[in-house]
Enzyme design. Structure first.
Site, PDB file in Angstrom:
ATOM      1  N   ASP A 203       0.894   1.008  -1.481  1.00  0.00           N
ATOM      2  CA  ASP A 203       1.597   0.520  -0.302  1.00  0.00           C
ATOM      3  C   ASP A 203       0.653   0.413   0.895  1.00  0.00           C
ATOM      4  OD1 ASP A 203       4.142   0.040   1.204  1.00  0.00           O
ATOM      5  OD2 ASP A 203       3.499   1.863   2.248  1.00  0.00           O
ATOM      6  N   GLU A 245      -0.868  -3.759  -2.366  1.00  0.00           N
ATOM      7  CA  GLU A 245      -0.038  -4.496  -1.417  1.00  0.00           C
ATOM      8  C   GLU A 245      -0.885  -4.737  -0.176  1.00  0.00           C
ATOM      9  OE1 GLU A 245       3.660  -4.543   1.659  1.00  0.00           O
ATOM     10  OE2 GLU A 245       2.358  -2.834   1.457  1.00  0.00           O
TER      11      GLU A 245
HETATM   12  C1  GLC Z   1       5.195  -1.742   3.020  1.00  0.00           C
HETATM   13  C2  GLC Z   1       6.590  -1.718   2.432  1.00  0.00           C
HETATM   14  C3  GLC Z   1       7.600  -1.671   3.533  1.00  0.00           C
HETATM   15  C4  GLC Z   1       7.354  -0.462   4.388  1.00  0.00           C
HETATM   16  C5  GLC Z   1       5.905  -0.425   4.889  1.00  0.00           C
HETATM   17  C6  GLC Z   1       5.555   0.890   5.508  1.00  0.00           C
HETATM   18  O1  GLC Z   1       4.935  -2.893   3.700  1.00  0.00           O
HETATM   19  O2  GLC Z   1       6.772  -2.827   1.600  1.00  0.00           O
HETATM   20  O3  GLC Z   1       8.911  -1.674   3.035  1.00  0.00           O
HETATM   21  O4  GLC Z   1       8.222  -0.456   5.481  1.00  0.00           O
HETATM   22  O5  GLC Z   1       4.998  -0.611   3.836  1.00  0.00           O
HETATM   23  O6  GLC Z   1       5.445   1.884   4.531  1.00  0.00           O
END
Ligand code: GLC
Length: 589
Positions: A203, A245
């Protein structure tokens, strides 16, 4: 489970939230025991990998991305024993499991942060990033949650300093300049690998390190740390993966693959909005351009492709003009905009247009990468923009037309979120049971389509060549891998379109439509002429002419009409007109 170390190249990933899937304890919140009960549904759908959203102890201010214990399970969702049983049960069905590794930050309720703010002398103080003067430090970093936060610094009245956070202020960023943080996170990785999970979605991975004079994203230090994570994975475990991500331009995502020694997969963020743009503009350019700008990746790496997920449809990676266009076209509802994006599910974005839904899946499933399906989108679930933040796309899964959509036996008021009840997307009309019973439903179409995709390795592993016919409403390309050659032709227009394809390199080859097995005329001297209905598409196998000395195998005559219809629009309903050479045309049921 198969032992292929490259399994992720052929994965069809299904993203879901435990809380939203099935409630076995009737408390209004989904749980692992409930999810286990629904694994047969997922197996039947045909997916072979589940990506679980965060299920750790958390105050749930950011839906679980604000973690207060990295090694536990939120009691509402079950116990560690339930989790382990879930992993075993998924594996028994040949379904792999990816979980979230939220490395960038913790909840402000995490004991580390509680310690850190209680005393400047605490060892935990250095787990976080502090300053006395927020105007001087890291000023070039953008604010991500624009609608909620003004700055990346928040004042802590307890310790009278400011702490750094890239997301909500209740999510203080961890300090990766502290070797103890780096080591602790490696141990957390091992902890979960020991439960048997197959990998992690990393993440918010671009933001681990901060440096003055930079945007504090994608720093070399971050890449070096990710490589150490990968080393831990490879040294002690087999066939496990990392999925980045990194919501960045593709040239900035490319380094997350390293030389094949960093992440195995990364989401293709720039492609996603361009698919929606191409559809609305009825023009192949946005997709072709972005794919041509996408740098090559190491051979064992893979893109993760998606249309929608649990967040807003992000428009951070498009130009301001393109963003305006997307808002105009897709964010009609005054509450639809959030941060730099649009908070809608797939079906409402496409005005529930069945042809558009199918077309976008044709593109998602046939461009290079592994597709990710967001739970509920396989049956065209709707959303509820009135729920605030991104909660409108996170409502309970719609299983039946019964109370609470068959998701929970609790009182409706007790559900973690209301089920969708509007007349178009409400659970009475959109639910898995009803769609399972209807052969022509979108859910049944998806099942057959996933099976069709899984027959060919070329989709996950093959090369891509755009054909660029004169008619730019057509998106056509060839995917090739070992003996497989596939031709994909998508009509982005809402009207019927004629087109001519230059297939000179395949003169004499026959086109066999993938789903129905219908044989089209062989490629001749002239450009190949096709017509496509509104938003229609074809998937063909290109079949080499048999060598002259070989006798051609007799072609089986079509059997009885296939009752459940077929997903390829424009191709005739009919069972397998089997081609022995290509192996296509078997029924996909
Ligand atoms: C990522 C997740 C999102 C979250 C963010 C902070 O972008 O997809 O849902 O709010 O991280 O952890």
């Amino acid at each position: 489970m198969d032992n292929d170390p490259l399994w992720y190249k052929d994965a069809v990933i299904y993203e879901l939230h435990v809380k939203a899937f099935f409630d076995s304890s009737s408390d209004g919140i989904g749980d692992f025991a409930g999810l286990i009960q629904k694994l047969d549904y997922l197996q039947d759908l045909g997916i072979n990998c589940i990506w679980l959203l965060p299920f750790y102890p958390s105050p749930l201010k950011d839906d679980g991305y604000d973690i207060s214990d990295f090694r536990g399970i939120l009691p509402d969702y079950g116990t560690m024993k339930d989790f382990r049983r879930f992993v075993r049960e998924a594996h028994r069905r040949n379904i792999r499991v990816l979980i979230e590794l939220v490395m960038n930050h913790t909840s402000d309720q995490h004991p580390w942060f509680q310690d850190a703010r209680a005393s400047k002398k605490s060892r935990k103080r250095k787990f976080y990033v502090w300053t006395d003067d927020p105007k001087k430090k890291y000023q070039d970093a953008r604010v991500i949650f624009l609608d909620a936060e003004k700055s990346n610094w928040a004042y802590d009245p307890e310790s009278k300093q400011y702490y750094w956070h890239r997301f909500y202020s209740l999510q203080p960023d961890l300090n990766y300049d502290n070797p103890i943080v780096c080591r602790t996170m490696l141990n957390i990785l091992s902890f979960w690998l020991n439960t048997g999970v197959d990998g992690f979605r990393l993440d918010a991975v671009p933001y681990l390190f901060e440096r003055d004079g930079t945007r504090c994203e994608n720093l070399p230090e971050t890449h070096a740390y990710l490589k150490s994570l990968r080393q831990r994975l490879d040294k002690r475990y087999k066939n496990r993966i990392l999925l980045a991500e990194a919501n960045q331009r593709s040239e900035d995502v490319r380094p997350y693959f390293g030389d094949g020694d960093e992440c195995h997969l990364a989401f293709h963020f720039p492609l996603m909005p361009r698919i929606f743009m191409a559809l609305r503009q009825e023009n192949n350019k946005p997709i072709i351009q972005i794919m041509e700008q996408t740098p090559g990746i190491p051979p064992d790496c893979q893109w993760a492709l998606f249309l929608r997920n649990h967040d807003e449809l992000t428009l951070e990676m498009v130009s301001p003009e393109e963003r305006e266009y997307m808002y105009q076209e897709y964010a009609e509802h005054p509450k639809a905009k959030l941060n730099l994006g649009i908070r809608h599910r797939l079906a409402p974005l496409l005005n529930n247009g069945r042809r558009q839904l199918e077309l976008l899946h044709s593109i998602l499933f046939s461009l290079p990468g592994s597709p990710v399906i967001y739970y509920g989108d396989e049956m065209g679930m709707g959303d509820n923009v009135y729920l605030g933040d991104r909660n409108g796309v996170r409502t309970p899964m719609q299983w039946t037309g019964d109370r609470n959509a068959g998701f929970s036996a609790a009182d409706a008021a007790q559900l973690y979120a209301p089920v969708i009840v509007d007349p178009v997307y409400g659970y009475q009309s959109v639910n898995a049971e009803a769609q399972s019973r209807t052969p022509t439903s979108f859910l049944n179409w998806m099942k057959r389509f996933i099976r069709a995709r899984k027959k060919f390795k070329a989709f996950g592993r093959g090369t891509l060549k755009f054909l660029e016919p004169k008619n730019n409403k057509i998106l056509a390309y060839i995917r090739q891998y070992e003996g497989e050659t596939l031709l994909i032709v998508n009509n982005l227009s809402r009207f019927v379109q004629p087109l001519e394809l230059d297939l000179a390199g395949h003169r004499g080859w026959t086109l066999v439509e993938v789903v129905g097995g219908v044989r089209f005329p062989a490629v001749g001297e002239l450009p190949y002429f096709l017509t496509l209905g509104p938003h229609a598409f074809y998937w063909f196998v290109l079949e080499k002419p048999a060598a002259p000395e070989q006798k051609k195998m007799p072609v089986k005559t079509p059997e009885k009409s296939e009752a459940k219809g077929n997903p390829g629009r424009g191709s005739k309903t009919g069972k397998a007109q089997a081609s022995r050479n290509s192996g296509v045309g078997e029924n996909t049921e």
